[in-house]
Design a protein around this motif. Structure first.
Motif, PDB file in Angstrom:
ATOM      1  N   LYS A 126       0.799  -1.083  -0.038  1.00  0.00           N
ATOM      2  CA  LYS A 126      -0.080  -0.032  -0.019  1.00  0.00           C
ATOM      3  C   LYS A 126       0.812   1.229  -0.005  1.00  0.00           C
ATOM      4  O   LYS A 126       0.502   2.258  -0.398  1.00  0.00           O
ATOM      5  N   THR A 127       1.839   1.124   0.540  1.00  0.00           N
ATOM      6  CA  THR A 127       2.843   2.223   0.630  1.00  0.00           C
ATOM      7  C   THR A 127       4.077   2.183  -0.564  1.00  0.00           C
ATOM      8  O   THR A 127       4.885   1.318  -0.420  1.00  0.00           O
ATOM      9  N   LYS A 128       4.077   3.056  -1.353  1.00  0.00           N
ATOM     10  CA  LYS A 128       5.390   3.332  -2.157  1.00  0.00           C
ATOM     11  C   LYS A 128       6.338   4.389  -1.840  1.00  0.00           C
ATOM     12  O   LYS A 128       5.917   5.302  -1.361  1.00  0.00           O
ATOM     13  N   VAL A 129       7.556   3.787  -1.917  1.00  0.00           N
ATOM     14  CA  VAL A 129       8.550   4.696  -1.427  1.00  0.00           C
ATOM     15  C   VAL A 129       9.750   4.919  -2.519  1.00  0.00           C
ATOM     16  O   VAL A 129      10.061   4.198  -3.086  1.00  0.00           O
ATOM     17  N   SER A 130       9.934   6.238  -2.749  1.00  0.00           N
ATOM     18  CA  SER A 130      10.939   6.721  -3.672  1.00  0.00           C
ATOM     19  C   SER A 130      11.918   7.409  -3.010  1.00  0.00           C
ATOM     20  O   SER A 130      11.746   8.396  -2.367  1.00  0.00           O
ATOM     21  N   PHE A 131      13.355   6.857  -3.044  1.00  0.00           N
ATOM     22  CA  PHE A 131      14.283   7.573  -2.579  1.00  0.00           C
ATOM     23  C   PHE A 131      15.526   7.715  -3.641  1.00  0.00           C
ATOM     24  O   PHE A 131      16.076   6.718  -4.157  1.00  0.00           O
ATOM     25  N   ILE A 147      11.545  10.951  -1.612  1.00  0.00           N
ATOM     26  CA  ILE A 147      12.595  11.640  -1.118  1.00  0.00           C
ATOM     27  C   ILE A 147      13.714  11.822  -2.228  1.00  0.00           C
ATOM     28  O   ILE A 147      14.076  10.861  -2.867  1.00  0.00           O
ATOM     29  N   LEU A 148      14.038  13.007  -2.299  1.00  0.00           N
ATOM     30  CA  LEU A 148      15.095  13.633  -3.470  1.00  0.00           C
ATOM     31  C   LEU A 148      15.921  14.430  -2.916  1.00  0.00           C
ATOM     32  O   LEU A 148      16.035  15.410  -2.322  1.00  0.00           O
ATOM     33  N   LEU A 149      17.376  13.918  -2.828  1.00  0.00           N
ATOM     34  CA  LEU A 149      18.344  14.688  -2.393  1.00  0.00           C
ATOM     35  C   LEU A 149      19.218  15.083  -3.570  1.00  0.00           C
ATOM     36  O   LEU A 149      19.433  13.941  -4.475  1.00  0.00           O
ATOM     37  N   SER A 150      19.798  16.316  -3.692  1.00  0.00           N
ATOM     38  CA  SER A 150      20.343  16.810  -5.026  1.00  0.00           C
ATOM     39  C   SER A 150      21.723  17.529  -4.507  1.00  0.00           C
ATOM     40  O   SER A 150      21.503  18.481  -3.564  1.00  0.00           O
ATOM     41  N   ALA A 151      22.745  17.094  -5.145  1.00  0.00           N
ATOM     42  CA  ALA A 151      23.909  17.740  -4.748  1.00  0.00           C
ATOM     43  C   ALA A 151      24.427  18.755  -5.943  1.00  0.00           C
ATOM     44  O   ALA A 151      24.628  18.184  -6.904  1.00  0.00           O
ATOM     45  N   VAL A 209      23.289  21.966  -1.529  1.00  0.00           N
ATOM     46  CA  VAL A 209      22.487  20.527  -1.332  1.00  0.00           C
ATOM     47  C   VAL A 209      21.184  20.810  -1.159  1.00  0.00           C
ATOM     48  O   VAL A 209      20.906  21.583  -0.541  1.00  0.00           O
ATOM     49  N   SER A 210      20.238  20.129  -1.765  1.00  0.00           N
ATOM     50  CA  SER A 210      18.791  20.135  -1.512  1.00  0.00           C
ATOM     51  C   SER A 210      18.262  18.922  -1.328  1.00  0.00           C
ATOM     52  O   SER A 210      18.455  17.661  -1.711  1.00  0.00           O
ATOM     53  N   LEU A 211      17.371  18.929  -0.738  1.00  0.00           N
ATOM     54  CA  LEU A 211      16.308  17.927   0.014  1.00  0.00           C
ATOM     55  C   LEU A 211      15.025  18.166  -0.120  1.00  0.00           C
ATOM     56  O   LEU A 211      14.375  19.345   0.186  1.00  0.00           O
ATOM     57  N   LYS A 212      14.233  17.289  -0.907  1.00  0.00           N
ATOM     58  CA  LYS A 212      12.682  17.339  -1.045  1.00  0.00           C
ATOM     59  C   LYS A 212      12.311  16.320  -0.457  1.00  0.00           C
ATOM     60  O   LYS A 212      12.457  14.921  -0.934  1.00  0.00           O
ATOM     61  N   VAL A 213      11.364  16.182   0.472  1.00  0.00           N
ATOM     62  CA  VAL A 213      10.603  15.105   1.077  1.00  0.00           C
ATOM     63  C   VAL A 213       8.957  15.337   1.137  1.00  0.00           C
ATOM     64  O   VAL A 213       8.629  16.474   1.463  1.00  0.00           O
ATOM     65  N   LYS A 214       8.224  14.478   0.370  1.00  0.00           N
ATOM     66  CA  LYS A 214       6.946  14.619   0.140  1.00  0.00           C
ATOM     67  C   LYS A 214       6.333  13.452   0.594  1.00  0.00           C
ATOM     68  O   LYS A 214       6.674  12.322   0.074  1.00  0.00           O
ATOM     69  N   ASN A 215       5.183  13.558   1.239  1.00  0.00           N
ATOM     70  CA  ASN A 215       4.431  12.309   1.785  1.00  0.00           C
ATOM     71  C   ASN A 215       2.957  12.350   1.522  1.00  0.00           C
ATOM     72  O   ASN A 215       2.452  13.880   1.832  1.00  0.00           O
ATOM     73  N   ASP A 216       2.220  11.567   1.371  1.00  0.00           N
ATOM     74  CA  ASP A 216       0.613  11.720   1.580  1.00  0.00           C
ATOM     75  C   ASP A 216       0.447  11.528   3.063  1.00  0.00           C
ATOM     76  O   ASP A 216       1.120  10.980   3.739  1.00  0.00           O
ATOM     77  N   LYS A 217      -0.599  12.379   3.575  1.00  0.00           N
ATOM     78  CA  LYS A 217      -1.088  12.355   4.804  1.00  0.00           C
ATOM     79  C   LYS A 217      -2.022  11.335   5.019  1.00  0.00           C
ATOM     80  O   LYS A 217      -3.142  11.487   4.667  1.00  0.00           O
ATOM     81  N   VAL A 218      -1.718  10.172   5.671  1.00  0.00           N
ATOM     82  CA  VAL A 218      -2.617   9.241   5.947  1.00  0.00           C
ATOM     83  C   VAL A 218      -3.081   9.129   7.630  1.00  0.00           C
ATOM     84  O   VAL A 218      -4.099   8.756   7.886  1.00  0.00           O
ATOM     85  N   VAL A 228       8.313  19.176   2.343  1.00  0.00           N
ATOM     86  CA  VAL A 228       9.482  19.832   2.866  1.00  0.00           C
ATOM     87  C   VAL A 228      10.458  20.162   1.689  1.00  0.00           C
ATOM     88  O   VAL A 228      10.952  19.174   0.972  1.00  0.00           O
ATOM     89  N   ASN A 229      11.013  21.403   1.457  1.00  0.00           N
ATOM     90  CA  ASN A 229      11.798  21.709   0.359  1.00  0.00           C
ATOM     91  C   ASN A 229      13.218  22.475   1.143  1.00  0.00           C
ATOM     92  O   ASN A 229      12.756  23.522   1.657  1.00  0.00           O
ATOM     93  N   LEU A 230      14.165  21.885   1.230  1.00  0.00           N
ATOM     94  CA  LEU A 230      15.141  22.491   1.998  1.00  0.00           C
ATOM     95  C   LEU A 230      16.537  22.562   0.986  1.00  0.00           C
ATOM     96  O   LEU A 230      16.789  21.720   0.175  1.00  0.00           O
ATOM     97  N   LYS A 231      17.045  23.885   0.808  1.00  0.00           N
ATOM     98  CA  LYS A 231      18.105  24.082   0.132  1.00  0.00           C
ATOM     99  C   LYS A 231      19.327  24.751   1.027  1.00  0.00           C
ATOM    100  O   LYS A 231      18.966  25.659   1.771  1.00  0.00           O
TER     101      LYS A 231
END
Length: 178
Positions: free
Chosen positions: A68-73, A111-115, A120-129, A171-174
């Motif tokens: 039921k939960t799909k995770v992408s990193f 989750i996407l981390l980009s250097a 360095v950038s981090l983007k974390v997004k989740n559905d709220k269940v 969350v988008n952090l740079k």
């Protein structure tokens, strides 16, 4: 402590069923604990070490998930040359798993981390269940502590954008490293 107890319980279950993943799970947990105990005393660590820690965390969390939960990193860019403060990203990733995992409804965590050369950038997004319980301040405490830490370390050399709506949390952090 909840994370540790949950993971130990999952590994116990693997041991009972003689799962082929038991040894790998123990090794990942040991690596994470070693990281926390040794790297947390450093002002800066290699981004590559922090990514390894995050990947281990995600892999251990995936052990508990259903289809039921799909995770992408994903990791983009050269993470071998960047230095960041240790354990800077984990609160955002932990929150995604705390509020974005369900055994009953479909949910997604990305989750996407980009250097880049100097950032360095981090983007974390989740559905709220699961809605945040008003009595549970751990969500806000973790984010507020991370915000204070970012301010102390980076001053005006970072951008943190948080989007919290009815269905998703993002969350988008740079971090500007120069």
């Amino acid at each position: 402590p909840h994370f540790l107890f949950n993971i130990l319980n999952d590994i116990y279950g693997q041991a009972i069923t003689k799962s082929e993943h038991t040894a790998d799970s123990i090794a990942k947990l040991a690596s994470m604990m070693r990281h926390v105990l040794t790297e947390v005393n450093e002002d800066l660590i290699g981004l590559e070490k922090e990514v390894k820690y995050l990947k281990s965390y995600v892999e251990l969390q995936k052990m508990r998930l259903t289809e039921k939960t799909k995770v992408s990193f994903e990791v983009d860019g050269n993470i071998g040359s960047q230095q960041i403060p240790p354990l800077l990203f984990i609160n955002f990733v932990e929150n995604a798993f705390k509020y974005g995992v369900s055994n009953e409804v479909e949910s997604t965590i990305s989750i996407l981390l980009s250097a880049q050369t100097d950032s360095v950038s981090l983007k974390v997004k989740n559905d709220k269940v699961f809605a945040k319980n008003d009595k549970d301040d751990s969500h806000n405490i973790g984010i507020e502590n991370t915000k204070r830490r970012l301010e102390l370390i980076f001053g005006n050399r970072y951008a943190l954008d948080i989007y919290d709506n009815e269905k998703t949390f993002e969350v988008n952090l740079k971090l500007n490293l120069k």
